[in-house]
Design a protein around this motif. Structure first.
Motif, PDB file in Angstrom:
ATOM      1  N   GLU A  15     -34.103 -12.920   3.299  1.00  0.00           N
ATOM      2  CA  GLU A  15     -35.327 -13.704   3.231  1.00  0.00           C
ATOM      3  C   GLU A  15     -35.280 -14.606   2.008  1.00  0.00           C
ATOM      4  OE1 GLU A  15     -37.687 -14.055   5.491  1.00  0.00           O
ATOM      5  OE2 GLU A  15     -36.658 -12.636   6.792  1.00  0.00           O
ATOM      6  N   PHE A  16     -35.306 -15.886   2.232  1.00  0.00           N
ATOM      7  CA  PHE A  16     -35.245 -16.858   1.155  1.00  0.00           C
ATOM      8  C   PHE A  16     -36.603 -16.990   0.490  1.00  0.00           C
ATOM      9  CE2 PHE A  16     -31.980 -18.075   4.158  1.00  0.00           C
ATOM     10  CZ  PHE A  16     -30.890 -18.203   3.313  1.00  0.00           C
ATOM     11  N   LYS A  38     -26.462 -14.259   1.758  1.00  0.00           N
ATOM     12  CA  LYS A  38     -27.552 -13.966   0.820  1.00  0.00           C
ATOM     13  C   LYS A  38     -27.829 -15.104  -0.153  1.00  0.00           C
ATOM     14  CE  LYS A  38     -27.096  -9.065   1.247  1.00  0.00           C
ATOM     15  NZ  LYS A  38     -25.932  -8.314   1.499  1.00  0.00           N
ATOM     16  N   GLY A  39     -27.880 -16.325   0.377  1.00  0.00           N
ATOM     17  CA  GLY A  39     -28.228 -17.472  -0.445  1.00  0.00           C
ATOM     18  C   GLY A  39     -27.167 -17.851  -1.464  1.00  0.00           C
ATOM     19  N   LYS A  40     -25.925 -17.579  -1.168  1.00  0.00           N
ATOM     20  CA  LYS A  40     -24.816 -17.798  -2.109  1.00  0.00           C
ATOM     21  C   LYS A  40     -24.782 -19.222  -2.632  1.00  0.00           C
ATOM     22  CE  LYS A  40     -19.906 -17.377  -2.753  1.00  0.00           C
ATOM     23  NZ  LYS A  40     -18.827 -16.478  -2.540  1.00  0.00           N
ATOM     24  N   LYS A  41     -24.607 -19.353  -3.919  1.00  0.00           N
ATOM     25  CA  LYS A  41     -24.381 -20.648  -4.558  1.00  0.00           C
ATOM     26  C   LYS A  41     -22.891 -20.796  -4.842  1.00  0.00           C
ATOM     27  CE  LYS A  41     -28.570 -22.131  -6.674  1.00  0.00           C
ATOM     28  NZ  LYS A  41     -28.547 -23.567  -6.676  1.00  0.00           N
ATOM     29  N   TYR A  42     -22.445 -22.040  -4.941  1.00  0.00           N
ATOM     30  CA  TYR A  42     -21.066 -22.384  -5.303  1.00  0.00           C
ATOM     31  C   TYR A  42     -20.038 -21.826  -4.321  1.00  0.00           C
ATOM     32  CZ  TYR A  42     -23.695 -23.167  -9.569  1.00  0.00           C
ATOM     33  OH  TYR A  42     -24.647 -23.557 -10.470  1.00  0.00           O
ATOM     34  N   GLY A  43     -20.372 -21.785  -3.059  1.00  0.00           N
ATOM     35  CA  GLY A  43     -19.432 -21.335  -2.048  1.00  0.00           C
ATOM     36  C   GLY A  43     -18.426 -22.419  -1.697  1.00  0.00           C
ATOM     37  N   ASP A  65     -28.169 -28.300  -1.662  1.00  0.00           N
ATOM     38  CA  ASP A  65     -29.055 -27.407  -2.412  1.00  0.00           C
ATOM     39  C   ASP A  65     -28.382 -26.168  -2.996  1.00  0.00           C
ATOM     40  OD1 ASP A  65     -31.129 -29.127  -1.849  1.00  0.00           O
ATOM     41  OD2 ASP A  65     -31.878 -27.967  -0.155  1.00  0.00           O
ATOM     42  N   PHE A  66     -27.147 -25.872  -2.582  1.00  0.00           N
ATOM     43  CA  PHE A  66     -26.492 -24.650  -3.050  1.00  0.00           C
ATOM     44  C   PHE A  66     -25.153 -24.921  -3.736  1.00  0.00           C
ATOM     45  CE2 PHE A  66     -29.706 -23.315  -0.186  1.00  0.00           C
ATOM     46  CZ  PHE A  66     -30.137 -22.099  -0.678  1.00  0.00           C
ATOM     47  N   GLU A  67     -24.839 -26.181  -3.957  1.00  0.00           N
ATOM     48  CA  GLU A  67     -23.683 -26.622  -4.744  1.00  0.00           C
ATOM     49  C   GLU A  67     -22.340 -26.121  -4.202  1.00  0.00           C
ATOM     50  OE1 GLU A  67     -24.531 -26.894  -9.037  1.00  0.00           O
ATOM     51  OE2 GLU A  67     -26.449 -25.934  -8.513  1.00  0.00           O
ATOM     52  N   LYS A 135      -5.963 -15.014   5.153  1.00  0.00           N
ATOM     53  CA  LYS A 135      -7.098 -15.478   4.351  1.00  0.00           C
ATOM     54  C   LYS A 135      -8.324 -14.661   4.729  1.00  0.00           C
ATOM     55  CE  LYS A 135      -4.917 -19.056   2.577  1.00  0.00           C
ATOM     56  NZ  LYS A 135      -4.615 -19.159   1.169  1.00  0.00           N
ATOM     57  N   ARG A 136      -9.281 -14.606   3.807  1.00  0.00           N
ATOM     58  CA  ARG A 136     -10.556 -13.950   4.105  1.00  0.00           C
ATOM     59  C   ARG A 136     -11.595 -15.023   4.376  1.00  0.00           C
ATOM     60  NH1 ARG A 136     -11.166 -10.747  -0.850  1.00  0.00           N
ATOM     61  NH2 ARG A 136     -13.337 -11.224  -0.510  1.00  0.00           N
ATOM     62  N   TYR A 137     -12.291 -14.893   5.491  1.00  0.00           N
ATOM     63  CA  TYR A 137     -13.340 -15.828   5.889  1.00  0.00           C
ATOM     64  C   TYR A 137     -14.667 -15.073   5.910  1.00  0.00           C
ATOM     65  CZ  TYR A 137      -9.087 -18.155   7.427  1.00  0.00           C
ATOM     66  OH  TYR A 137      -7.831 -18.705   7.476  1.00  0.00           O
ATOM     67  N   GLY A 138     -15.633 -15.538   5.107  1.00  0.00           N
ATOM     68  CA  GLY A 138     -16.916 -14.855   5.011  1.00  0.00           C
ATOM     69  C   GLY A 138     -17.727 -14.959   6.289  1.00  0.00           C
ATOM     70  N   VAL A 139     -17.901 -16.166   6.782  1.00  0.00           N
ATOM     71  CA  VAL A 139     -18.662 -16.429   7.996  1.00  0.00           C
ATOM     72  C   VAL A 139     -17.915 -17.488   8.795  1.00  0.00           C
ATOM     73  CG1 VAL A 139     -20.837 -17.286   8.953  1.00  0.00           C
ATOM     74  CG2 VAL A 139     -20.865 -15.954   6.841  1.00  0.00           C
TER      75      VAL A 139
END
Length: 169
Positions: A15-16, A38-43, A65-67, A135-139
């Motif tokens: 929930e943002f 979870k709203g990750k920044k700098y991904g 908005d999340f750089e 490689k690892r892929y988050g989503v």
């Protein structure tokens, strides 16, 4: 034209607070990715089949908005508009089926988000199979065009089986 994310049709994993008020994706992919992460920044992302940089684009909100940063690939020659609208992101105009993804991603061990959407969907599946499996892929979001029927039904089934064999759910 952005839409307000409050219209998201399902329950979010995360929930943002008031940091997000709009989505730029066609089917809320940006909200889904940010919710799962979870709203990750700098991904960091790999976007195959991106079209224009800001309208119905799955990574625009992430960068805006999340750089986030990453690589966007499209067959169309949209480099000029990308340089103007998103000068800090790398855009590559090429046939996604001819790329050496191992070399392209050699500087990254983890890719937070992979977006795959080229036409037809069997080409999207071919790109998926070309991604390095170490490689690892988050989503990963993968457009199958299932709603069109025909070969897209097979692609949806086979792509899901392929991803499950690699340990993704």
């Amino acid at each position: 034209m952005p839409r307000y994310y409050n219209n998201w049709p399902g329950k979010l994993y995360y929930e943002f607070d008031n940091t997000i008020c709009e989505t730029f994706s066609q089917a809320y992919q940006d909200i889904f990715v940010l919710s799962v992460l979870k709203g990750k920044k700098y991904g960091w992302y790999l976007e195959v089949g991106c079209n224009v940089p800001d309208y119905t684009n799955n990574t625009y909100l992430l960068t805006k908005d999340f750089e986030w940063n990453g690589i966007s690939i499209d067959y169309l020659d949209l480099g000029q508009v990308w340089r103007v609208e998103r000068p800090n992101n790398f855009f590559l105009s090429t046939n996604a089926l001819t790329l050496d993804y191992r070399s392209l991603l050699s500087h990254r061990d983890v890719i937070d988000y992979v977006q795959l959407d080229i036409e037809p969907s069997n080409n999207t599946f071919e790109v998926l199979k070309r991604l390095p499996v170490d490689k690892r892929y988050g989503v990963i979001t993968f457009e199958t065009d299932y709603y069109t029927g025909g070969d897209s039904i097979r692609v949806r089934t086979e792509s899901r089986e392929y991803l499950e064999k690699l340990g993704y759910t």
